[in-house]
Design an enzyme around this catalytic site. Sequence first.
Site, PDB file in Angstrom:
ATOM      1  N   LYS A  24      31.659 -10.661   3.195  1.00 59.56           N
ATOM      2  CA  LYS A  24      33.108 -10.405   3.210  1.00 59.56           C
ATOM      3  C   LYS A  24      33.693 -10.648   1.822  1.00 59.56           C
ATOM      4  O   LYS A  24      34.519  -9.870   1.327  1.00 59.56           O
ATOM      5  CB  LYS A  24      33.804 -11.302   4.245  1.00 59.56           C
ATOM      6  N   GLY A  34      33.137  -8.936  14.893  1.00 60.35           N
ATOM      7  CA  GLY A  34      32.596  -8.993  16.252  1.00 60.35           C
ATOM      8  C   GLY A  34      33.565  -9.578  17.259  1.00 60.35           C
ATOM      9  O   GLY A  34      33.578  -9.170  18.422  1.00 60.35           O
ATOM     10  N   ASN A  35      34.414 -10.520  16.816  1.00 57.87           N
ATOM     11  CA  ASN A  35      35.303 -11.174  17.786  1.00 57.87           C
ATOM     12  C   ASN A  35      36.402 -10.238  18.292  1.00 57.87           C
ATOM     13  O   ASN A  35      37.060 -10.538  19.276  1.00 57.87           O
ATOM     14  CB  ASN A  35      35.900 -12.464  17.212  1.00 57.87           C
ATOM     15  N   LYS A  74      17.351  -8.735   6.979  1.00 54.06           N
ATOM     16  CA  LYS A  74      18.451  -8.894   7.938  1.00 54.06           C
ATOM     17  C   LYS A  74      17.904  -9.116   9.343  1.00 54.06           C
ATOM     18  O   LYS A  74      17.274  -8.226   9.926  1.00 54.06           O
ATOM     19  CB  LYS A  74      19.315  -7.626   7.897  1.00 54.06           C
ATOM     20  N   LYS A  83      28.663  -4.227   7.510  1.00 51.42           N
ATOM     21  CA  LYS A  83      29.909  -3.522   7.823  1.00 51.42           C
ATOM     22  C   LYS A  83      31.019  -3.841   6.808  1.00 51.42           C
ATOM     23  O   LYS A  83      31.886  -3.005   6.559  1.00 51.42           O
ATOM     24  CB  LYS A  83      30.371  -3.794   9.246  1.00 51.42           C
TER      25      LYS A  83
END
Length: 324
Positions: free
Chosen positions: A273, A9-10, A127, A211
Site C-alpha cells: 500500500k 478484503g474487509n 506470494k 491489487k
Amino acid sequence: MRVLIALGGNAMTSDDGRARPGDQIAAVAAAMEPVADLVAAGYDVVLTHGNGPQVGNLLVKNELAASVVPPVPLDWCGAQTQGTIGFIVVNALERALAARGVRRRVAAVVTRTLVDAADPGFARPTKPIGRYLPHDEATALIDHGETWEDRGPRGWRRVVASPEPLDVLDAPAAAALLAAGFVVVANGGGGIPVVREPDGAIRGVEAVIDKDLGAALLGRALGAEALVIATDVDGAVLGFGTPEARPLDTVDVATLRGYAAEGHFASGSMGPKVEAACRFVEQGGRRAVITSLARIADAVRADAGGAGTTVLPADITREVAGHA
Ligand code: ADP
Ligand code: MG
C-alpha cells in the site's frame, strides 16, 4: 475530480471475516454507501478491489474437485473473481445511487494487466496463496509443477509469482466508459496477469498481481488525481505493533520512502500500500491516502491530512506546512 478507490478484503467480508455470498453482498453494500455519497457529491469515481480470499476459495474447489472437473489456472481465477465481485459491486452501487436520486450507471470491466514473462517472480515465487496442507498432500501438487513451501507448524503453502504490473491493457475501455458517464469498476485483484507473446498474442499466466500496485497503475492510466486505499486500519503506523507505535498522518513521498526502507511496513500487507501510494504520487498523482473503509469520504473530501495517512508530493507538503 477523478478519484480511484481501492477496496481491501474487509470491504468484501463480514466483520468476523466470513465470506459466504450473503456476507460478501452485505459487506459490499455497506462499502458502497460512502462511495455513493462521493458520486452524488460530483466526484468521478473509479473502483478497484482485492480478491485474495475469493481466489483462495476457488483454489480449494480446484483441489477438491480435481478428479471430477479440470482445475483452472490462476489467471482464470482472477477473471472469475473480477466477474463475481464486479457483479455485486455494480448491483450495490447502482442501488445506493438510486436511493440518492442519482441516475448513474455502473459497469465492471474484465481487466488484463501486462507483466513481463522474464519477471524474477516467475523464477522465484514468493506470494503465498490458498490454504495450508500437510506435507504429503503438498508433495502431490509439487509433482504437478507447483511450488510449495514449508511454513512451519501450520503446514505447507503454495507460493506463486507476484510480478510487477506494467500496463493495464483494458484501461482504455474503462476510460471510454467513464467518458460516457459510467462509474467504473476495473482491474480487480490487481488485474488478470497476462504476457504478450512474440507474435503479439496475449496469454494469461499463473501469477497474482498485488491489487494496490495495480490500483496505482490504473489510477495513473486514467488520470486520477487521488488514490484512496481503503483497508481495515486507520492508516500506516510507524513501529506497528510496538509500544512506540505512531500513526502517520500527512507525509511527503520522500520521507515515506525513508520509513519504508527502515522496514516499518510489512511486505505482505501495508508494504505494497505504501509502495503504491508512493508510485502514484511520484508519477503525477496529487494525493494518495491509506485509510479505513469508513473514512474514505473524509479522505477524498477533506484538504490534505483529512483522514488516515495522506501522501503528497514534496512541494505540496511544504505548501501545506506553510499554511498550518
Ligand atoms: P487489505 O485486504 O485491505 O489489502 P491487508 O491485510 O493486506 O489488507 O493490509 C492491512 C493490514 O496491514 C492491517 O490490518 C495491519 O495488520 C497490517 N500492517 C502491517 N504493517 C502495518 C503498519 N506499519 N501500519 C499499519 N498496518 C500495518
Ligand atoms: Mg492486501
